[in-house]
Enzyme design. Sequence first.
Site, PDB file in Angstrom:
ATOM      1  N   ILE A  12      -1.718   2.241   1.376  1.00  0.00           N
ATOM      2  CA  ILE A  12      -1.752   0.813   0.747  1.00  0.00           C
ATOM      3  C   ILE A  12      -0.685   0.392   0.206  1.00  0.00           C
ATOM      4  CG2 ILE A  12      -4.298   1.168  -0.070  1.00  0.00           C
ATOM      5  CD1 ILE A  12      -3.336   2.037  -2.847  1.00  0.00           C
ATOM      6  N   HIS A  30      -7.441   0.688   4.090  1.00  0.00           N
ATOM      7  CA  HIS A  30      -7.623   0.864   2.726  1.00  0.00           C
ATOM      8  C   HIS A  30      -7.361  -0.259   1.749  1.00  0.00           C
ATOM      9  CE1 HIS A  30      -8.694   5.631   3.417  1.00  0.00           C
ATOM     10  NE2 HIS A  30      -9.689   4.468   3.753  1.00  0.00           N
TER      11      HIS A  30
END
Length: 247
Positions: A106, A122
Site C-alpha cells: 500500500i 490492498h
Amino acid sequence: MQNIDTLASWIEQSGNIVFFGGAGTSTESGIPDFRSAAGLYQTEQHLPYPPEQMLSRSFFMKLPEVFFDFYRSKMLHPDAAPNGCHRMLAKLEQAGKLKAVVTQNIDGLHQKAGSKEVLELHGSVHRNYCMGCGAFYDLEHIMATNKLVPRCPSCSGIIKPDVVLYEEPLDQQVLFGAVEAISQADLLIIGGTSLTVQPAADLVSYFQGSRTVLLNMDPTPYDRKADLLIADKIGEVMEQVERKLGI
C-alpha cells in the site's frame, strides 16, 4: 550467479512478464514486512492490541483513535524511496516487457519508481476518502492534520484510508485485472511475499505460462512449484539482473 544469469536470460526471452509482490519488496526501502522474524506482527508485542486486530474493519469502526495512532506510527512511510526492485520493474515496463505489477503493498513505491500499470490489491495510503461525503484527501492531509482521527472539513465525516482492512473484500475490478494479467503472462516473477494472505495468494494459481520465478528470503508454500527459486534480497537481485541486461 547462475540463478542471476538464468533470471536475466528468461527476462530477455519474455515479452509478457507480470510481477506479483508483497511486503518483502519494500523492506530494502526501510518499510518492515509483516510475518518475517523482524516483521511488524512479530516485533510489536508491547502494543495494547494485536496488529491484525487493529487493522480490522470492526476495530477501525469501534476505536478509530487507536487505529489511527497505530496506522500513522507503523504503516506510513512518506520518506521511503524505491529500491532496486521497484526501479528495475519500471524499466522493464518502459521496455515493453513487463505488462503489470500486482502488489499487496500500500506504499505506492512502484508508482514512485515510474511504473504505470500497478494493480494494488490492498489499496494505497496515498488515497483517502471521507466516509460521509466521499471527498478525496491525499497522504499529506492525513499526515498534517492535528486531530488524531482525521475528519472531513466539509461534513465532519471520518476520513478513511483507501486500504483494505481485515474483514473487508478486495476491490473486484482490481482483482479481475490481476487475474487477467497473470493468466496471460509468459513469465511470472513472485517477490517478497509469504503467499499466505488470501485471497491474494491464490492469484498465482491463474498463471498458465511456462516459467515461474520466486524471490523470497523465507520459505513459502509455493517453493516446490517454482521453476527458479532465489532466497536473497530482492532489490539486490534485481540490480544484478539489471546490470546483466544492461538496461
